[in-house]
Write an enzyme that holds these catalytic residues in place. Sequence first.
Site, PDB file in Angstrom:
ATOM      1  N   CYS A 109       0.810  -1.222   0.000  1.00  0.00           N
ATOM      2  CA  CYS A 109       0.000   0.000   0.000  1.00  0.00           C
ATOM      3  C   CYS A 109       0.842   1.270   0.000  1.00  0.00           C
ATOM      4  O   CYS A 109       0.321   2.353  -0.262  1.00  0.00           O
ATOM      5  CB  CYS A 109      -0.956   0.001   1.186  1.00  0.00           C
ATOM      6  SG  CYS A 109      -2.136  -1.350   1.128  1.00  0.00           S
ATOM      7  N   HIS A 238      -2.538   7.314   2.413  1.00  0.00           N
ATOM      8  CA  HIS A 238      -3.055   6.060   1.868  1.00  0.00           C
ATOM      9  C   HIS A 238      -4.506   5.882   2.315  1.00  0.00           C
ATOM     10  O   HIS A 238      -4.845   6.073   3.482  1.00  0.00           O
ATOM     11  CB  HIS A 238      -2.195   4.890   2.355  1.00  0.00           C
ATOM     12  CG  HIS A 238      -2.809   3.556   2.065  1.00  0.00           C
ATOM     13  ND1 HIS A 238      -3.275   3.221   0.816  1.00  0.00           N
ATOM     14  CD2 HIS A 238      -3.056   2.482   2.857  1.00  0.00           C
ATOM     15  CE1 HIS A 238      -3.772   1.999   0.853  1.00  0.00           C
ATOM     16  NE2 HIS A 238      -3.656   1.530   2.080  1.00  0.00           N
ATOM     17  N   ASN A 268     -10.031   0.180  -0.082  1.00  0.00           N
ATOM     18  CA  ASN A 268      -8.571   0.243  -0.063  1.00  0.00           C
ATOM     19  C   ASN A 268      -8.042  -0.405  -1.349  1.00  0.00           C
ATOM     20  O   ASN A 268      -8.142  -1.618  -1.512  1.00  0.00           O
ATOM     21  CB  ASN A 268      -8.065  -0.504   1.177  1.00  0.00           C
ATOM     22  CG  ASN A 268      -6.543  -0.506   1.284  1.00  0.00           C
ATOM     23  OD1 ASN A 268      -5.838  -0.139   0.345  1.00  0.00           O
ATOM     24  ND2 ASN A 268      -6.045  -0.941   2.429  1.00  0.00           N
TER      25      ASN A 268
HETATM   26  N1  COA Z   1     -18.703  -7.629   9.451  1.00  0.00           N
HETATM   27  C1  COA Z   1     -19.181  -7.854  10.674  1.00  0.00           C
HETATM   28  N2  COA Z   1     -18.406  -8.222  11.717  1.00  0.00           N
HETATM   29  C2  COA Z   1     -17.086  -8.347  11.479  1.00  0.00           C
HETATM   30  C3  COA Z   1     -16.513  -8.131  10.204  1.00  0.00           C
HETATM   31  C4  COA Z   1     -17.393  -7.765   9.164  1.00  0.00           C
HETATM   32  N3  COA Z   1     -16.957  -7.527   7.919  1.00  0.00           N
HETATM   33  N4  COA Z   1     -15.185  -8.326  10.282  1.00  0.00           N
HETATM   34  C5  COA Z   1     -14.910  -8.657  11.556  1.00  0.00           C
HETATM   35  N5  COA Z   1     -16.055  -8.683  12.284  1.00  0.00           N
HETATM   36  C6  COA Z   1     -16.227  -8.984  13.682  1.00  0.00           C
HETATM   37  C7  COA Z   1     -15.094  -9.794  14.264  1.00  0.00           C
HETATM   38  O1  COA Z   1     -15.237 -11.163  13.961  1.00  0.00           O
HETATM   39  C8  COA Z   1     -15.234  -9.503  15.739  1.00  0.00           C
HETATM   40  O2  COA Z   1     -16.245 -10.307  16.258  1.00  0.00           O
HETATM   41  P1  COA Z   1     -16.073 -10.990  17.706  1.00  0.00           P
HETATM   42  O3  COA Z   1     -15.943  -9.836  18.657  1.00  0.00           O
HETATM   43  O4  COA Z   1     -17.328 -11.750  17.826  1.00  0.00           O
HETATM   44  O5  COA Z   1     -14.835 -11.805  17.588  1.00  0.00           O
HETATM   45  C9  COA Z   1     -15.728  -8.060  15.767  1.00  0.00           C
HETATM   46  O6  COA Z   1     -16.248  -7.795  14.454  1.00  0.00           O
HETATM   47  C10 COA Z   1     -14.658  -7.056  16.107  1.00  0.00           C
HETATM   48  O7  COA Z   1     -13.512  -7.385  15.359  1.00  0.00           O
HETATM   49  P2  COA Z   1     -12.226  -6.511  15.402  1.00  0.00           P
HETATM   50  O8  COA Z   1     -11.237  -7.043  14.386  1.00  0.00           O
HETATM   51  O9  COA Z   1     -11.765  -6.294  16.800  1.00  0.00           O
HETATM   52  O10 COA Z   1     -12.868  -5.159  14.852  1.00  0.00           O
HETATM   53  P3  COA Z   1     -12.251  -3.738  14.749  1.00  0.00           P
HETATM   54  O11 COA Z   1     -13.097  -2.785  15.470  1.00  0.00           O
HETATM   55  O12 COA Z   1     -10.784  -3.715  15.022  1.00  0.00           O
HETATM   56  O13 COA Z   1     -12.433  -3.459  13.187  1.00  0.00           O
HETATM   57  C11 COA Z   1     -11.139  -3.507  11.196  1.00  0.00           C
HETATM   58  C12 COA Z   1     -11.849  -4.319  12.247  1.00  0.00           C
HETATM   59  C13 COA Z   1     -10.485  -4.470  10.195  1.00  0.00           C
HETATM   60  C14 COA Z   1     -12.137  -2.639  10.447  1.00  0.00           C
HETATM   61  C15 COA Z   1     -10.075  -2.607  11.880  1.00  0.00           C
HETATM   62  O14 COA Z   1      -9.269  -3.383  12.729  1.00  0.00           O
HETATM   63  C16 COA Z   1      -9.210  -1.926  10.879  1.00  0.00           C
HETATM   64  O15 COA Z   1      -9.647  -1.032  10.196  1.00  0.00           O
HETATM   65  N6  COA Z   1      -7.910  -2.317  10.778  1.00  0.00           N
HETATM   66  C17 COA Z   1      -7.023  -1.828   9.767  1.00  0.00           C
HETATM   67  C18 COA Z   1      -7.263  -2.595   8.485  1.00  0.00           C
HETATM   68  C19 COA Z   1      -6.594  -1.969   7.305  1.00  0.00           C
HETATM   69  O16 COA Z   1      -6.804  -0.814   7.043  1.00  0.00           O
HETATM   70  N7  COA Z   1      -5.787  -2.747   6.562  1.00  0.00           N
HETATM   71  C20 COA Z   1      -5.056  -2.309   5.432  1.00  0.00           C
HETATM   72  C21 COA Z   1      -3.955  -1.374   5.868  1.00  0.00           C
HETATM   73  S1  COA Z   1      -2.887  -0.983   4.558  1.00  0.00           S
END
Ligand code: COA
Length: 313
Positions: A109, A238, A268
């Site tokens: 990225c 980004h 993304n």
């Molecule tokens: N829809 C619904 N629920 C979802 C889901 C989706 N698409 N994806 C994950 N969940 C669930 C998880 O399973 C978890 O459930 P649980 O509590 O029963 O285990 C819950 O949501 C919370 O998961 P978590 O990973 O802690 O959520 P979060 O608040 O951290 O949000 C992201 C997840 C991925 C949105 C967040 O961590 C994020 O934005 N990270 C950066 C990702 C990114 O930008 N990557 C590329 C960088 S270059």
Amino acid sequence: MRVAGLGAAVPQQRVSNHDLAERLDTSDAWIVGRTGIKARHIAGLGETTTSLAAEAGRRALADAGLAPAAVDLVLVATATPDTPCPSTSARVAADLGLRASGFDVNGACSGFVHAFHTAAALLADPSIGVALVIGADRFSSIVDPDDRGTAVLFGDGAGAAVLTRGEAIPGAPGVLGTDLGGDPSGVAILEVPRGGAYVAMDGPELFRRATRGLVASGSAALGRAGATAADVDLYVPHQANARIIGAAADRLGITEDRVVLDVAERANTSAASIPLALEAAQRAGRLRPGHRVLVSGIGAGLAWSTVYLRWDR
Ligand code: COA
């Protein structure tokens, strides 16, 4: 160095959060609330990293008013080449009928800013007057469509910039400050594991470290230019996630009105996200001659790269 033209290309097929919720245990509200993403474009048959990159490149050259024959160097930032060899840049050069070639940069990225930084430096070589820099990724080829944790986050696309030597604003340097760095201890936070086919990611950890990285890199580039957040007219980080962008801008002290946010319809797009965001900002009339633009990439590795630029077109 100046940016003489910008171009964008995304696949035809638009996949909304509602479309995804029909086959995954997710919802529009969850995705919008966590990321700001409403839809993404996903490549269909015949839409490849190369075809998207070439289309973005063609549009950037048209925007610059330059013929393909004017290009001396083409760099393509991608983590998803169609084939291991030759490089995507060689395939794009062939598709566009360029007389030049170049090489690929895999910075995930952050790749576009790595490539931009490289091209800007190579413009010091007298044999290179025009560089075509493209960020292109087809992340749908490495994202498990059944994994709700990653499938909702990514989209496909390509964006391009034409860089030329020369000063439209006399005496004003194009690149004011740069930073190139990373946090290799986070190498496994976002990866296609050895022997695996799909991206695996620790979302919450990536969120924390990406925010920290953007702030560190943006501050370092500004510091090297003797500038502060008050000297940023437009911040183009980004486009991973609206919450990461908001948190980084907030910590840097850059107000919302100066931030480009382009995730809602594109998600993304990895190396494509920054040139796509720049092109959208240009179309919206948000880039003006003399503007100081802070452009920061961050991604798998973790690797990051920032260029602080004076816009002069
Ligand atoms: N829809 C619904 N629920 C979802 C889901 C989706 N698409 N994806 C994950 N969940 C669930 C998880 O399973 C978890 O459930 P649980 O509590 O029963 O285990 C819950 O949501 C919370 O998961 P978590 O990973 O802690 O959520 P979060 O608040 O951290 O949000 C992201 C997840 C991925 C949105 C967040 O961590 C994020 O934005 N990270 C950066 C990702 C990114 O930008 N990557 C590329 C960088 S270059």
